[in-house]
Every structure is written in C-alpha cells, then in structure tokens.
Motif scaffolding. Structure first.
Motif, short mmCIF file in Angstrom:
data_model
loop_
_atom_site.label_atom_id
_atom_site.label_comp_id
_atom_site.label_asym_id
_atom_site.label_seq_id
_atom_site.Cartn_x
_atom_site.Cartn_y
_atom_site.Cartn_z
N LEU B 238 31.64 4.90 -27.52
CA LEU B 238 30.94 3.52 -27.27
C LEU B 238 30.35 3.10 -25.97
CD1 LEU B 238 32.94 1.58 -29.86
CD2 LEU B 238 30.50 1.87 -30.18
N ILE B 239 31.19 3.39 -24.97
CA ILE B 239 30.79 3.04 -23.65
C ILE B 239 29.65 3.73 -23.32
CG2 ILE B 239 31.61 3.03 -21.33
CD1 ILE B 239 34.51 2.65 -22.26
N ALA B 241 27.21 5.49 -24.98
CA ALA B 241 26.21 5.07 -25.78
C ALA B 241 25.24 4.01 -25.18
CB ALA B 241 26.37 5.14 -27.40
N LYS B 242 26.17 2.76 -24.81
CA LYS B 242 25.37 1.59 -24.33
C LYS B 242 24.38 2.01 -23.15
CE LYS B 242 28.80 -2.06 -25.42
NZ LYS B 242 29.61 -2.84 -24.50
N LYS B 243 24.78 3.15 -22.29
CA LYS B 243 24.12 3.35 -21.11
C LYS B 243 23.15 4.77 -21.34
CE LYS B 243 24.66 2.65 -16.94
NZ LYS B 243 25.40 2.71 -15.49
N LYS B 244 23.19 5.05 -22.96
CA LYS B 244 22.43 6.51 -23.02
C LYS B 244 22.90 7.74 -22.16
CE LYS B 244 18.40 4.32 -24.94
NZ LYS B 244 18.90 2.79 -25.14
N GLN B 278 29.61 4.35 -15.30
CA GLN B 278 28.99 3.28 -14.69
C GLN B 278 28.19 3.91 -13.57
OE1 GLN B 278 32.28 0.81 -13.50
NE2 GLN B 278 32.51 -0.29 -15.49
N GLU B 331 27.31 -3.05 -13.03
CA GLU B 331 28.58 -3.36 -13.62
C GLU B 331 29.49 -3.89 -12.42
OE1 GLU B 331 26.92 -0.35 -13.82
OE2 GLU B 331 27.24 0.43 -15.80
#
Lengths: 223, 380
Positions: B238-239, B241-244, B278, B331
């Motif tokens: 999930l983490i 995927a948010k940033k591809k 990040q 972030e």
C-alpha cells in the motif's frame, strides 16, 4: 542496582595477599585480589573497610615504626587509590536518596585517600559525595558548597600538622553557610586536636567510617 | 697499614670501577680520555675522545665548562647524553689534576625525588578525574531517566487531545464537508494533516521513552520467515503503490523458526520499507529480502534512491540523527524510526547497519540470531 552492604568480611588470606602486594609495590597482585572480590559481587563496604582501609592503616603503622620507606608507603597509597577506580562503576550505580556531601582535605594536606574514601562512603549510602581532592583552598570549597548546596561538608586531616588548617576551614565554611553542618575526621585526630573542634558550633568529629555510616543512616542532618 | 700506592690502587679498583659513580678523566682540552665501568655503561659508544661539553645537553647554549671546572668543589647539575638516548641529569664535581681533570658524576637524587613526587601527583589527579567522570556519568544517567519520564508523561498527555482534534476534524469533513467552502475544507485538511503528523511524533516519543526507560519487554514467540513477511507485505505494498514504487519480496526458503516479537519486528521492517519508499521516485524499485548466514537471519531492504553519504551513515541510528538526503515527495519525518528500529533489533540480540554509496541507492540490513531464550528487557 542494590549492593549488599553487609556482606562477608574479606578472608584473611585475601587480605594478607593484598597487603603483601602493597608492601612489594606489586600492583598486579593487589589488583588480582581486588578484582576477585569485586567479581564475586561481594559488598563494597567490606572492600573499603576490611581491605583498603585496614591495609593502609597497617602500611602507615609500618612506616611510623620505620619498617618501610616513605617511597613504599607512597606507592602503596597510589596503588590503593588507583584500584578504587575499579569499584566506581558499582559504587556510582547505587540508588540515590537525593542528598549530597562535599568532601575535601584542608589546605596543605596531601594525604587524600582517606577523604576520598569518605566521599565514596557517601555514594555507597545513596548520597552524592563530591570530592575536591588534596590541598584545597577554603574558597574553592565554599564555591562548590554554593553550587551544589550539599547537606553536609566533610573535612579530613591525615596528620596533626594539618589540624589548624582544618579548624580554619571548618570555621570559615560554617560562617559562610551556617545551615550546613561540618563533619571532621581522619588519622590526624589520633594525636590530638579533638578539643580544637569540639567547641565549634555545627562541627562534629567522627571517629571511623562505621560511625560515618551510622550518621548517614540516622539521617542526622543537625550536628 | 696501607701505603699511598696501595690506597690509590684500592681507590682505582674498587671505588672508581665499582661505585655507582661516573668517573671521567678529561685531558687538557676537556676531551673524555678515560672512563670507569659505570661511565662506559652510561655514555654513548663514541664518547671517548670527544669533548665533554659536546655530550652535555645545554638548552640555554651557555655552558662554559672551563669556568665550571674552575669553581672548585661545587656540585653542578648537568644533563648528560646517554647510550639509551634519554638524557640523564647528574651531579658533577670537577677535580683539576696536574694534567687534565677528574670529573665525578652521580645521579641527582633530588631530581629523582621530584620526579617521583610529580608522578604520584599526576596519578592522584588522574584518579580524581576518573572519579569525577564516573560521578558525572551517574548524574547523566539520572538525568536521562528523568528525561524519559518527562517524555513519556508529556507524550501520553498530548496523545488524547491530538486524537480528539483528528477525530473531530475527520468528522466535520465527513459530515459537513459539503456545507463548507472549498477554502474552509482545505483549512481543515491542513489541520488534519498536521495533527496526524503530530500524533505520529507523539507515538514515536512514547515508543522511545518506553524503550529507553528499559520498560519494553519483548514477547518472543516462534515464527518462520514467511509468517513474518506476510504480516508486512500488504501494508508495504500500500505504501509503495501510493508513490508508484515497485516492491519485490525475496524470502529465505526454508522452515527454520526464529524467536521474535512479531509486532515489533514487523514494525522495524515497515519502517525500513517506508524509508526506502520515501527516498525513491516513482518508477524505481525497492527489494525486501532475507537470507541465512550461519546462525543469523539477515533481512535487507534495498532502494534505488540517492544513497547516504558516509558521514551521515554513523548517525542514522541515533535519535533525531537524520541524513542530509531529502524525501522525494516532501514526506515528514521526526528522525526516531531508525533509533527505535536499532533498539528493537539489539533487544533481539541482532545488529542493524546500512550499506550505501551516494548516487547508488542504500541497503539497510539487520540480523536476528537463532536463539531459544526468554524475553529480555532492553538494556538502557
């Protein structure tokens, strides 16, 4: 970390080995006895009283009777003082009671190990024992008292020649800090001097580490 | 009765040769023309034949040997070059002879005494300083405990009101969002983001204060690697995927079991994966792998980010010890995650470190040893 304060006395065999090491100025032999005692997690109080103090008294006695040289006496003291460092990790880990003492030798008093052991005994009993060292000017003591605000000041004298300086220091400290009691003691009192301090208000003479410990445990702040 | 010759013989044989005194015969030009056994032992090999003045260490460059010799029976403290390379201070007496000079030199006992006193004094000072150091350390430990207590209390008391702010902000946005202007909704979202960041910070403080005060106890239970990673993978994807970011898992392929505190260990892994994401830009990859090395399981999280400068690597695992690299999407970070990870890994008996070359990404690794020990409190 709680240390057992009243552990078994140092065995005579260990003591004699340690003393023989001091007399031969054999630091390694002394260190072995000292470390053996520490590693067995025996009490620090016995280490201080039954090993270090007893041997130094005996060394001092031998010197006074002309049986050993001053060099041997000095080196024995230096060895003992160095070995105390090994006990410090345990000594300073004692639980604190929020009280403190400033401990020092008077001016021109260079025999400091007795005073240092007094400071260590305060630590052993949960007090902070701030040690100022040998030959300390009264002004320096007063500066530390002003900074640390201790519950008591302790002054040590190792010879009668230092008695006048000790009385002067006690009087000056009491004048500057009337609320702070002053304890005095040391080998110097063996030859007299008690009368010089007994009349001083707020000053008390203690004869031994045992008496000091009783004083600490009774929480007796007023002298 | 000895006659004069016999006395001279005794003096020569026993006193000059055996006594702990350096005896030198200087010729008319004050060169060393003869030396007794003691002097030959002390002097440099090439001393004979050379002027004595050249063998005296004279920092003031004012030595006037003929003048000293003329002073008669006076002791002169002079520093003599010796075979050992260390100059020796000796008390010299000069006795002029019909031809040449007899020089007798002995150890300067006064200097020896002074040196001895000096060494003892230095020893005393060293002991006093050692005691002060131990005392200062003890006081620092006390202060650190107080700091942890304060941190724990403050964080605990802050958590509830910040939680309320988050809940009510979310509630207002959900329930009344349509009635608000776009500007007011944006204000609320900013407040909510700030409060969420604050809550994360508070929880990190709480974790750290618990760990540093020695109150954290690991609850060890047997676990296999797939079980550990399975609990991490979903959240990690999930983490990422948010940033591809492409996330790739590579598991150690066997059934060996470890004794671990599963929630704590998963938190460490998530923290490392979160950091890797990040510091990555969309399209890059992050690898999570595990392998057995001897009696240790080694976890590794590798990224293709900017890497970490060598001077930053050492401080990364200390509280607030962030590196100079920036997060790629701005972030926020409080700089506690790696400090907490280190404490947790060390409590398991493992170690954590980073391998990185600037410009070539970074790999964070940690080990968990195979052990069958009961839970241990974390040492302060």
């Amino acid at each position: 970390m709680n240390q057992p304060l009243h552990s078994p006395f140092v065995p005579e065999e260990t003591y004699q080995l340690y003393l023989a090491g001091l007399l031969a100025n054999n630091r390694q032999q002394c260190r072995a006895s000292f470390e053996q005692w520490l590693e067995a997690n025996n009490g620090l109080r016995s280490l201080y009283e039954d090993l270090v103090q007893r041997s130094l008294y005996e060394i001092g006695d031998l010197w006074e009777r002309g049986r050993i040289s001053v060099a041997t006496e000095h080196l024995a003291t230096a060895i003992s003082e160095s070995l105390l460092n090994l006990a410090y990790p345990r000594l300073f880990a004692q639980p604190r009671l929020g009280k403190s003492a400033v401990v020092t030798c008077a001016v021109n008093e260079y025999h400091q190990i007795g005073a240092k052991m007094v400071a260590d005994f305060f630590e052993l009993n949960g007090w902070r024992g701030y040690f100022l060292g040998a030959n300390t000017q009264v002004q320096k003591v007063q500066e530390l008292v002003a900074e640390k605000r201790p519950n008591v000041v302790a002054l040590s004298v190792a010879s009668l020649f230092g008695m006048d300086a000790l009385v002067h220091a006690a009087t000056e400290i009491r004048a500057a800090f009337p609320e702070v009691p002053v304890l005095v003691g040391g080998q110097g009192f063996l030859w007299g001097g008690r009368a010089q301090v007994e009349h001083l208000p707020g000053v008390r003479y203690l004869t031994s580490l045992g008496e000091l410990e009783s004083w600490i445990k009774e929480g007796e702040i007023h002298v | 009765m000895f006659d004069g010759i016999a006395i001279a013989e005794v003096m020569r044989t026993y006193v000059l040769e055996s006594a702990p005194v350096l005896a030198l015969y200087l010729d008319a030009n004050y060169r060393v023309a003869g030396a007794n056994a003691q002097a030959r032992r002390v002097l440099r090999d090439n001393a004979l034949g050379r002027p004595l003045a050249e063998q005296i260490v004279d920092f003031s460059h004012s030595l006037d040997l003929p003048w000293l010799i003329r002073q008669g029976d006076t002791v002169h403290r002079l520093m003599l070059s010796t075979a050992s390379g260390i100059p020796e201070t000796l008390g010299f007496r000069f006795f002029p002879l019909p031809v040449g000079v007899l020089a007798l030199a002995s150890l300067d006992l006064q200097e020896q005494q002074e040196l001895c006193e000096e060494v003892l004094g230095l020893n005393r000072e060293l002991n006093d300083l050692t005691r002060q150091l131990h005392q200062a350390n003890a006081e620092l430990r006390e202060l650190n405990q107080l700091k942890n207590q304060f941190l724990g209390m403050a964080a605990h008391d802050l958590r509830s009101p910040v939680g309320l702010i988050i809940n009510y902000s979310e509630f207002v946005l959900d329930e009344a969002g349509e009635k608000l202007s776009a500007e007011h909704r944006e204000f609320l979202r900013i407040s909510l983001a700030a409060a969420t960041g604050m809550k994360q910070l508070i929880e990190s403080f709480l974790d750290l204060s618990v760990i540093e005060s020695g109150q954290l106890r690991l609850e060890l239970a047997p676990a296999r690697v797939p079980e550990i990673l399975a609990g991490v993978e979903k959240m990690a994807r999930l983490i990422a995927a948010k940033k591809k970011i492409t996330l790739q898992f590579d598991r150690a392929d066997n059934e060996r079991r470890l004794q671990v505190d599963m929630p704590q260990l998963r938190q460490v892994l998530l923290n490392l994966i979160g950091n890797a994401v990040q510091h990555s830009v969309p399209g890059q990859r992050v690898w999570v792998s595990s392998r057995w090395e001897h009696q240790n399981l080694v976890f590794a999280v590798r990224d293709e980010g900017p890497g970490i400068a060598p001077e930053d690597q050492a401080k990364l695992f200390k509280a607030f010890g962030r590196a100079g690299t920036k997060k790629t999407a701005g972030e926020r970070s409080v700089g506690l995650g790696l400090a907490i990870a280190r404490k947790v890994v060390e409590a398991h008996g493992g170690r954590i470190w980073v391998e990185s070359t600037p410009g070539q990404g970074a790999t964070f690794l940690f080990t968990i040893p195979v052990q069958e020990q009961p839970a241990q409190p974390i040492a302060q």
